[in-house]
Design a protein around this motif. Structure first.
Motif, mmCIF file in Angstrom:
data_model
loop_
_atom_site.group_PDB
_atom_site.id
_atom_site.type_symbol
_atom_site.label_atom_id
_atom_site.label_comp_id
_atom_site.label_asym_id
_atom_site.label_seq_id
_atom_site.Cartn_x
_atom_site.Cartn_y
_atom_site.Cartn_z
ATOM 1 N N TRP A 26 0.817 -1.216 0.000
ATOM 2 C CA TRP A 26 0.000 0.000 0.000
ATOM 3 C C TRP A 26 0.846 1.259 0.000
ATOM 4 N N ALA A 27 2.110 1.136 0.387
ATOM 5 C CA ALA A 27 2.970 2.325 0.484
ATOM 6 C C ALA A 27 3.765 2.566 -0.787
ATOM 7 N N GLN A 28 3.761 1.632 -1.718
ATOM 8 C CA GLN A 28 4.512 1.791 -2.958
ATOM 9 C C GLN A 28 3.780 2.735 -3.896
ATOM 10 N N THR A 29 4.529 3.586 -4.576
ATOM 11 C CA THR A 29 3.935 4.572 -5.481
ATOM 12 C C THR A 29 3.670 3.950 -6.845
ATOM 13 N N PRO A 30 2.426 3.976 -7.326
ATOM 14 C CA PRO A 30 2.131 3.418 -8.653
ATOM 15 C C PRO A 30 2.836 4.232 -9.741
ATOM 16 N N PRO A 31 3.223 3.614 -10.838
ATOM 17 C CA PRO A 31 3.858 4.352 -11.934
ATOM 18 C C PRO A 31 2.898 5.371 -12.551
ATOM 19 N N THR A 32 3.436 6.490 -13.016
ATOM 20 C CA THR A 32 2.629 7.560 -13.611
ATOM 21 C C THR A 32 2.515 7.367 -15.115
ATOM 22 N N LEU A 33 1.307 7.500 -15.638
ATOM 23 C CA LEU A 33 1.043 7.452 -17.077
ATOM 24 C C LEU A 33 0.587 8.840 -17.517
ATOM 25 N N ARG A 34 1.392 9.499 -18.325
ATOM 26 C CA ARG A 34 1.024 10.835 -18.811
ATOM 27 C C ARG A 34 0.074 10.703 -20.000
ATOM 28 N N PHE A 35 -1.055 11.406 -19.905
ATOM 29 C CA PHE A 35 -2.093 11.366 -20.943
ATOM 30 C C PHE A 35 -2.240 12.754 -21.553
ATOM 31 N N ALA A 36 -2.275 12.840 -22.877
ATOM 32 C CA ALA A 36 -2.415 14.130 -23.568
ATOM 33 C C ALA A 36 -3.607 14.097 -24.513
ATOM 34 N N ALA A 37 -4.325 15.238 -24.574
ATOM 35 C CA ALA A 37 -5.486 15.352 -25.461
ATOM 36 C C ALA A 37 -5.735 16.808 -25.826
ATOM 37 N N VAL A 38 -6.458 17.004 -26.915
ATOM 38 C CA VAL A 38 -6.793 18.348 -27.374
ATOM 39 C C VAL A 38 -8.006 18.905 -26.635
ATOM 40 N N PHE A 39 -8.859 18.030 -26.081
ATOM 41 C CA PHE A 39 -10.090 18.516 -25.466
ATOM 42 C C PHE A 39 -9.814 19.216 -24.136
ATOM 43 N N SER A 40 -10.792 20.041 -23.725
ATOM 44 C CA SER A 40 -10.618 20.873 -22.535
ATOM 45 C C SER A 40 -11.150 20.178 -21.285
ATOM 46 N N GLU A 41 -10.925 20.803 -20.144
ATOM 47 C CA GLU A 41 -11.392 20.286 -18.861
ATOM 48 C C GLU A 41 -12.920 20.224 -18.806
ATOM 49 N N ARG A 42 -13.604 21.066 -19.601
ATOM 50 C CA ARG A 42 -15.074 21.088 -19.605
ATOM 51 C C ARG A 42 -15.675 19.949 -20.419
ATOM 52 N N ASP A 43 -14.847 19.259 -21.173
ATOM 53 C CA ASP A 43 -15.312 18.199 -22.060
ATOM 54 C C ASP A 43 -15.726 16.964 -21.257
ATOM 55 N N ILE A 44 -16.760 16.275 -21.730
ATOM 56 C CA ILE A 44 -17.205 15.038 -21.102
ATOM 57 C C ILE A 44 -16.067 14.027 -21.050
ATOM 58 N N ARG A 45 -15.204 14.042 -22.062
ATOM 59 C CA ARG A 45 -14.089 13.089 -22.103
ATOM 60 C C ARG A 45 -13.068 13.344 -20.996
ATOM 61 N N ALA A 46 -13.019 14.574 -20.487
ATOM 62 C CA ALA A 46 -12.148 14.840 -19.338
ATOM 63 C C ALA A 46 -12.631 14.042 -18.134
ATOM 64 N N ASP A 47 -13.948 13.967 -17.961
ATOM 65 C CA ASP A 47 -14.516 13.157 -16.880
ATOM 66 C C ASP A 47 -14.338 11.668 -17.152
ATOM 67 N N MET A 48 -14.332 11.299 -18.426
ATOM 68 C CA MET A 48 -14.064 9.907 -18.803
ATOM 69 C C MET A 48 -12.674 9.491 -18.319
ATOM 70 N N ILE A 49 -11.695 10.377 -18.519
ATOM 71 C CA ILE A 49 -10.323 10.076 -18.090
ATOM 72 C C ILE A 49 -10.235 10.037 -16.562
ATOM 73 N N LYS A 50 -10.964 10.914 -15.891
ATOM 74 C CA LYS A 50 -10.989 10.874 -14.425
ATOM 75 C C LYS A 50 -11.575 9.548 -13.935
ATOM 76 N N MET A 51 -12.620 9.075 -14.593
ATOM 77 C CA MET A 51 -13.236 7.799 -14.223
ATOM 78 C C MET A 51 -12.244 6.652 -14.413
ATOM 79 N N LEU A 52 -11.540 6.660 -15.553
ATOM 80 C CA LEU A 52 -10.541 5.636 -15.811
ATOM 81 C C LEU A 52 -9.433 5.683 -14.761
ATOM 82 N N ALA A 53 -8.970 6.905 -14.469
ATOM 83 C CA ALA A 53 -7.890 7.065 -13.486
ATOM 84 C C ALA A 53 -8.293 6.515 -12.124
#
Length: 329
Positions: A26-53
């Motif tokens: 539980w104390a180990q840090t998970p590896p970071t995956l950098r995700f890039a996209a053209v859409f903005s924070e207001r986009d539904i897909r931004a929430d899609m990525i939050k759900m996946l994360a």
């Protein structure tokens, strides 16, 4: 008199100390995956990525860079291939620059709706096209991210009924040959311009219009600098949620399965939300004072098909693929 511990006791103590230095899971840090996209924070897909994360947070930390803040539109795929990026939302138009057969999957009036799109990617035909990308580009496609059907939004009051009515209209399209052909297939004068510059382009008159799904028109506030929306429904808009192949192959089979399931769930939620929002926005834009109407869709469809079949891109399409996609239910 010097005393010494028996050797077995020394070994036991050493093992205990070594074990104490190992961090619990539980104390180990998970590896970071950098995700890039053209859409903005207001986009539904931004929430899609939050759900996946959220779904994969025990194993990975997904760090999103939205609104082209990490890579410019159209450069994300190359960043993935060069191992400079872990995940991206990649347009099929960008894939077609390196895999010409994919230009078919970015052509006007190919997919009827989101269901037809998903049926294709779940079929053997879709698996074949995804494998081509994996083999040639070394990236893994997790699934198509539907973001609405593209419509034409214009300044001015000129009524548009057929492609001939768009002659001379400077229609903003994303950069790239595949996008420019799409604009031409509508009868317009396609003008390449970055997504983030489109609002200013409409405001200053550098362009006469743009094409985007209705949720994007709302998110980017394009409706503030347009007078009408023509429901041409010329392209079922989608990108591909994609991951660097080395990152994917570095996962255990169990983690791959869990990651794919989480992606499927997030994508399905995003698709449903986009369909719901599209249905609501027609009425909202009308209340906001925009004229929203449907032109002669048969005229647009026929014109687009003639333009595509006469183009050089059609020469790269897999034999019989167009007909097979059209036959999918």
């Amino acid at each position: 008199m010097n005393s010494s511990l028996p050797r077995r006791h020394v070994l036991q103590i050493g093992a205990s100390l070594a074990a104490a230095t190992v961090l619990p899971a539980w104390a180990q840090t998970p590896p970071t995956l950098r995700f890039a996209a053209v859409f903005s924070e207001r986009d539904i897909r931004a929430d899609m990525i939050k759900m996946l994360a959220k779904s994969v947070e025990a194993d990975f930390k997904i760090e999103p860079f939205l609104n082209s803040t990490l890579y410019k539109q159209g450069t994300e795929l190359v960043a993935l291939q060069r191992d400079n990026l872990d995940m991206g939302n990649i347009g099929p138009q960008d894939i077609s620059k390196q895999v010409p057969s994919w230009s078919l999957l970015a052509s006007a009036y190919l997919f009827r709706d989101a269901n037809h799109l998903n049926t294709f990617f779940a079929s053997e035909l879709g698996a074949q096209m995804k494998k081509t990308v994996e083999d040639q580009l070394k990236v893994k496609i997790l699934g198509p991210t539907f973001f609405g059907t593209r419509q034409v939004g214009l300044k001015g009051k000129k009524k548009i009924n057929t492609p001939a009515d768009l002659a001379g209209v400077k229609l903003r399209m994303p950069p790239g040959e595949t996008w420019q052909l799409l604009g031409k297939s509508l009868g317009a004068n396609p003008t390449p311009m970055a997504y983030a510059e489109t609002y200013t382009g409409l405001q200053t008159g550098a362009i006469d219009g743009q094409d985007n799904p209705l949720p994007n028109v709302q998110n980017m506030k394009f409706y503030e600098v347009m007078q009408q929306i023509v429901l041409t429904s010329h392209l079922v808009g989608y990108d591909l949620l994609t991951i660097n192949l080395k990152v994917w192959q570095g996962m255990s089979p169990a983690k791959q399965q869990a990651f794919q399931a989480a992606a499927d769930k997030a994508i399905a939620w995003s698709t449903a939300e986009h369909l719901k929002r599209e249905a609501e926005l027609v009425a909202e834009f009308k209340r906001a004072g925009l004229e929203v109407y449907t032109p002669d869709l048969n005229a647009f469809r026929d014109h687009a098909q003639k333009i595509y079949l006469a183009s050089d891109q059609a020469k790269d399409w897999p034999a019989g693929m167009l007909q097979k996609i059209n036959a999918l239910k």
